[in-house]
Design a protein around this motif. Structure first.
Motif, short mmCIF file in Angstrom:
data_model
loop_
_atom_site.label_atom_id
_atom_site.label_comp_id
_atom_site.label_asym_id
_atom_site.label_seq_id
_atom_site.Cartn_x
_atom_site.Cartn_y
_atom_site.Cartn_z
N PRO A 36 0.80 -1.23 0.00
CA PRO A 36 0.00 0.00 0.00
C PRO A 36 0.84 1.28 0.00
N VAL A 37 1.94 1.29 0.75
CA VAL A 37 2.80 2.48 0.75
C VAL A 37 3.35 2.74 -0.65
N THR A 38 3.76 1.69 -1.32
CA THR A 38 4.29 1.84 -2.68
C THR A 38 3.22 2.40 -3.62
N ILE A 39 2.02 1.90 -3.51
CA ILE A 39 0.92 2.40 -4.35
C ILE A 39 0.62 3.86 -4.02
N ARG A 98 0.75 7.09 -6.58
CA ARG A 98 -0.39 7.98 -6.78
C ARG A 98 -0.07 9.43 -6.41
N HIS A 99 0.80 9.60 -5.41
CA HIS A 99 1.20 10.97 -5.08
C HIS A 99 1.95 11.61 -6.24
N LEU A 156 6.26 10.13 4.39
CA LEU A 156 4.89 10.54 4.69
C LEU A 156 3.89 9.42 4.36
N ALA A 157 4.13 8.71 3.27
CA ALA A 157 3.26 7.57 2.94
C ALA A 157 3.39 6.49 4.01
N THR A 204 -3.66 16.54 4.25
CA THR A 204 -5.09 16.28 4.46
C THR A 204 -5.32 14.92 5.10
N GLU A 205 -4.64 13.91 4.59
CA GLU A 205 -4.86 12.55 5.08
C GLU A 205 -4.21 12.33 6.45
#
Length: 233
Positions: free
Chosen positions: A57-60, A64-65, A163-164, A208-209
């Motif tokens: 998930p971090v990689t994805i 996306r960022h 940050l991810a 935001t997240e």
């Protein structure tokens, strides 16, 4: 950026269809190493797969960022994201690579290059015993200050991956009520990560997240304390 878990197939799909890269030897090698190092690692709940709820998930989220921010994305950032935690589990790494006389560090650097290696080393948290202090709390504070200083002066890729990584950790630990990391992540968000996400280069999507994850953690902490207080009556 609501990617709390992902399978390897979903990771591959994101690389091929969103990042627009084929799975070459460099990327496949990173997938293989991440699986080798983290295959049996579980999250704080003792159940969830570290690979499927963190590494993939971090990689994805990193992919996306970069697409959202319209920043150049290469396989270096993708591989660095997948391997950002491989230097953390030292004992397992040493067990896996005892046959390599030149050591895991040298193998990792040779296999994936200086860029990926340096990001992993920047993001690696040093052992607590490396810091001075009269107790663990003082040593943890000193380590956190040093780590924040390093992050604040790091390049865009390091900031994005960190940050991810932190966003994922905050979201996950919110599910594990009563865990000691809840309080620590709240403090560290207040002391550093919220501001870090908006100081130049600003990453508004992460702000935001992370802000939402921070507020969720505060609510979890308040609710847990309320339940404990009522039980003690």
């Amino acid at each position: 950026m609501k990617n709390d878990s992902a399978t390897k197939n979903e990771l591959v799909s994101a690389i091929e269809n969103e990042a627009k890269f084929r799975i070459d030897g460099f990327i496949q090698g990173a997938i293989d190493l991440a699986e080798e190092v983290h295959a049996d690692v579980k999250r704080e709940d003792g159940i969830a797969s570290f690979l499927e709820t963190h590494v993939w998930p971090v990689t994805i989220d990193v992919i996306r960022h970069y697409k959202l921010a319209n920043k150049p994305l290469t396989t270096l950032q993708i591989v660095s994201s997948m391997l950002h935690d491989v230097m953390e589990d030292n004992e397992k790494i040493l067990d896996l690579y005892t046959a390599k006389a030149y050591g895991f560090d040298a193998y990792f650097r040779h296999r994936f290059g200086d860029y990926v290696y340096n990001i992993a080393m920047i993001l690696k948290v040093k052992p607590l015993e490396s810091y001075q202090g009269s107790n663990d709390n003082e040593r943890q504070t000193e380590r956190f200050r040093e780590y924040c200083s390093v992050l604040a002066s790091s390049e865009y890729d390091v900031k994005t991956i960190k940050l991810a990584d932190r966003l994922n950790n905050m979201r996950f630990i919110a599910r594990v009520h009563g865990h000691e990391k809840i309080g620590r992540y709240i403090r560290e968000a207040e002391d550093f990560y919220l501001a870090y996400s908006i100081i130049p280069p600003c990453m508004g999507d992460f702000y935001t997240e992370i802000r939402k994850a921070y507020e969720d953690l505060r609510n979890v902490k308040v609710n847990t304390e309320f339940v404990i207080k009522n039980k003690s009556k």
